[in-house]
Scaffold this active site. Sequence first.
Site, PDB file in Angstrom:
ATOM      1  N   LEU A  15       1.109  -0.883  -0.043  1.00 37.66           N
ATOM      2  CA  LEU A  15       0.151   0.270  -0.281  1.00 37.66           C
ATOM      3  C   LEU A  15       0.987   1.275  -0.120  1.00 37.66           C
ATOM      4  O   LEU A  15       0.312   2.173  -0.614  1.00 37.66           O
ATOM      5  CB  LEU A  15      -0.777   0.113   1.606  1.00 37.66           C
ATOM      6  N   CYS A  68      26.411 -29.215   1.336  1.00 36.10           N
ATOM      7  CA  CYS A  68      27.038 -28.891   2.935  1.00 36.10           C
ATOM      8  C   CYS A  68      26.913 -27.496   3.976  1.00 36.10           C
ATOM      9  O   CYS A  68      26.982 -27.740   5.081  1.00 36.10           O
ATOM     10  CB  CYS A  68      28.299 -29.502   3.077  1.00 36.10           C
ATOM     11  N   CYS A  86      21.351 -15.791 -30.302  1.00 36.96           N
ATOM     12  CA  CYS A  86      20.246 -16.066 -29.726  1.00 36.96           C
ATOM     13  C   CYS A  86      18.921 -17.319 -29.744  1.00 36.96           C
ATOM     14  O   CYS A  86      19.337 -17.753 -30.380  1.00 36.96           O
ATOM     15  CB  CYS A  86      19.072 -14.539 -29.342  1.00 36.96           C
TER      16      CYS A  86
END
Length: 671
Positions: free
Chosen positions: A73, A189, A483
């Site tokens: 908000l 780990c 690409c």
Amino acid sequence: MAMADVHSANLARSRTSHARAILGPALHDRLPETKVLLVGAGGIGCELLKNIVLAGFGDITLLDLDTIDLSNLNRQFLFKKKDVKQSKALVAAKTASAFNPNVRIRPIHGNIKDPQFDLAWFKSFDLVLNALDNLDARRHVNKMCMAGEVPLVESGTAGYLGQVQPLLKNKTECFDCIPKPTPKTFPVCTIRSTPSQPIHCIVWAKSYLMSQLFGEDEDSTEELDDALKQGENAQEIATLRKEAQAFKAVRAALRSSQGTNDAARLAFQKVFYADIQNLLSMEDMWRFRDKPVPLDYDLIKEDKFVLRGQLASVASVTANGATSTSKPSGNGKNGHAPNVTNGTTNGASAGKGLKDQRALSLRDSWVMFVASTERLAKRLTGGEETISFDKDDDDTLDFVTAAANLRSAAYGIAGKSRWEVKEMAGNIIPAIATTNAIVSGLIVLQALQLLRKSFNSLRNVHIQFKPTVPLSTITLSPPNPNCGVCRDAYAELQCDPARVTLGEVIDAIVQEHEDGEKREVSTYEDKRMLSDPDFDDNLERTLESLNVGRGNFLSIVDENGEYETISLAIALLPPNHPIDGPSFILPAPLPKPAKKTKAAPPRPSTPPASLKRPAPADDDIVEQPAKRSRTGVAVDNAMYSPSKKRRLEDDGLVLLESRDEKMEDDIIEID
């Protein structure tokens, strides 16, 4: 009635008169009929929706998957507090419609990657505007727009920085022409055994513990196998395998309607006590690092657990195991946690400030862990099969916050508030309303250039940290010839996935070489390989059985690398297609992939001619004139720098300090 119509028409003209004067009648009159897809109704999306409505765009489709959160908000001005938990797309459309009664906004609460939003759906729009904060979704929209040759304006902000980039097939580079940095990852780990930073504990709680307890029942040994192959500690990997097996009992308790009350205790003791005890048994692991402290469920519950000299209800863990005191939290009774919502304990106050930003003590985290685990367990027994982390889901956010802080406490790592965990676990990028407003204005400017087809005026615009030049514009680059997205040959294949086989599609689409031989190809769906010349088991299977359906792309890759990739957008057959008709309709014309231009082989490099003067014969001593500077004055050899002298010695030459200096060995003198 006629007077009302006249008044309405005059009002509409007065509302758009300024925009009409600026844009010109020709372009302005096109805007009401221009079909725009706006993806995203967040920070940029709210500003952008307001802009295109006021500019005169009249046919807008707004799509967003998210719901309104209280934290939105402060910058997403189309929403109010009463709208929290409602669909962003629905509320934004309703609010923005009041700005211009003549606009048509179709809100969609959905995921842009859902199959119904296929290539044909994207091609129905004249313009696509991206206001997304998700990399995967942005790449998906980019591919769809490249496939459908729909103009796209890409955008993004990060704090005070922002970018706007117009993209058009074959005219500009696409979003994927430049590789994007991959998200940071951590060794298995480190996350599972030896965390040293708060982010390690948050990633562990979100990506590992959350999925182990509430996600799908998957065999986690594959991840451990990969870690072992990458050279991580074999003894740690073996211990982690045992831990993974022990999770099965905890998962069963969480899904049992009778054992919900004990599930939180079982999960806590397994993760924060037994697993840490197992790690402590490996002495070599703690030779050069501080040992973690196993946490005891019952002692923390009774407020008798002491962590580094402080009671759990008093100590708020900070960096390096140091502690700061806070007010004791409330005590749970009968083995249950006090009432906890959004990280707040009734009767508890651990620090000042907003509830989400207060420091959490060890016992606060314990209370939150127990309460959130019980709520999530009830959701599982209530019918939810799996639960994954969502930053806007209070239950999962509480669980990750509590679990991460408990782990941090055990390892002596700085704890984080619920607000900080939400930012880090949710990958939230700082957003500023002013930056969003500037970027949304720039998006509209670039969109208008696309509609004018003023391709030479398109610019990649950046907002930067330079007060004198806050905006920088860059001429757009051409497509990257390598690409893997915008250089593909795209086509739409209408078919019945339940009937058409992979082999039928390949035979119909792949054309022969000039010599009549069939090209060898491999097929993929996203990153899944479906077939190649040495693997034809799937050729007789239907697309549906291979999980290839509407909205997916079937990529046909030339095995020899001579042609560009063919990407087929799978679509359903038209409604009027005969039931007994063919199982697919070939695209017309057939996609013709361009032949790849092979780079010319590099010319053999010849070593450059040596700039060193060859030394004369031993019996031929030559005197050279002294080297002169540009002013014509002779330069004394003694003026050579030490680095110059060292380089000469490396080349086998000796630099004398003066003309009178003599060498005992046989040498060649060079002036």
